[in-house]
Each structure stands twice: as C-alpha cells, then as structure tokens.
Design a protein around this motif. Structure first.
Motif: not given
Length: 168
Positions: A20-25, A27-37, A42-54
C-alpha cells in the motif's frame, strides 16, 4: 509480476502495508498530489487501516471502503456509497475506484469494478451511478466494460449508470 492468488475485494488490512505504501508513493509521484495521506499511513498504518474499516459516514451517506488485494499485494481501492445525495447524483455517484500505479493497464480496474458490482448487488443496489473525469479514458473503458450506459456530462465528469442484474 505474477500474483500469488486471484485478487479479491476485502476490508482494508495491515497485511498489505508495504505494498500500500509503495503504491501510494508511486501514485503521488505520478500525479504530483499531496502526500499527506501517505505520511499519516507511514506514521501509524494500523490506525490508518482501522479508520477505513467498516461502514462509515462519508459524503453524507453510509460508505464502505474495500481494497483489492492478492496475498501481500495491494492493487487498488473501491469505495461504495450506499445512497446518493443531490451532490453525489451530479458527480461522484455510488462507486469510486482507483488502481495503484504499479498495477495499472493489466485489467485489474475492470475486474475490481466487476467485483464491486457484485458487492452492490449483495447490498441491495440494483442500479448504480459512476462518474469519471472526462479525460480519463482508462476509467471510461473500465466502466463501459462493466455495462456502463453514458448519461451525459456534469462539471467535467462523464456520468454512467450500470444496471446490476439479479444473481443468477
């Protein structure tokens, strides 16, 4: 690259962290978009995933986020909005999807959307709206390959309706 198993839609999972991290990187290199996500993940992938579940309230409607994965490989994301607001009826629609840059051009978008339509059927949706940027020919092909019927253009986005047949 050969995938270890047929891709499938699943709830977001920490099992595909590196991919996921490699894909997002990519994508951002390809489109020049924000790297905030990417930074948050990167800082807390478990929390990031938990926020997207359900089921969550996004865009003012119940929304599910599903990832398209094969073993440890993250290939893309599909978003299902269970209802439409007036704004989503204009642009956005029921479904949104994206294939990670490293996996584009291999038919994954078409198969992921097909799997998403089966999920919509399971949710009781019989007809869904999809929109894509008027210049996004790849997304247009994916939608048309899945039975999309053109319904004009609003704010630079082409609109398509897909009728979901009953389960065979």
């Amino acid at each position: 690259m050969r995938l270890p198993e047929p891709p499938r839609l699943t709830r977001p999972t920490t099992a595909v962290r590196r991919s996921w991290l490699d894909g997002e990187l990519a994508d951002r290199l390809a489109d020049g978009g924000s790297t905030e996500l990417l930074e948050r993940a990167t800082a807390d992938f478990e929390r990031f995933v938990a926020e997207r579940r359900g089921l969550r309230q996004l865009w003012g409607v119940p929304t599910a986020v599903l990832w398209y994965v094969s073993g440890p490989h993250y290939l893309g994301e599909l978003v299902i909005r269970h209802e439409l607001t007036p704004a989503l009826t204009e642009t956005g629609g029921h479904l949104g999807y994206g294939v990670a840059t490293p996996w584009r051009g291999q038919g994954h978008g078409t198969r992921m959307l097909g799997a998403g339509l089966a999920e919509c059927r399971r949710l009781g949706l019989h007809r869904v709206l999809l929109t894509c940027d008027a210049g996004n020919t790849a997304s247009r092909r994916v939608i048309l390959a899945n039975g999309g019927e053109p319904d004009g253009r609003v704010d630079g986005e082409d609109r398509f309706w897909i009728t979901i047949p009953p389960e065979p």
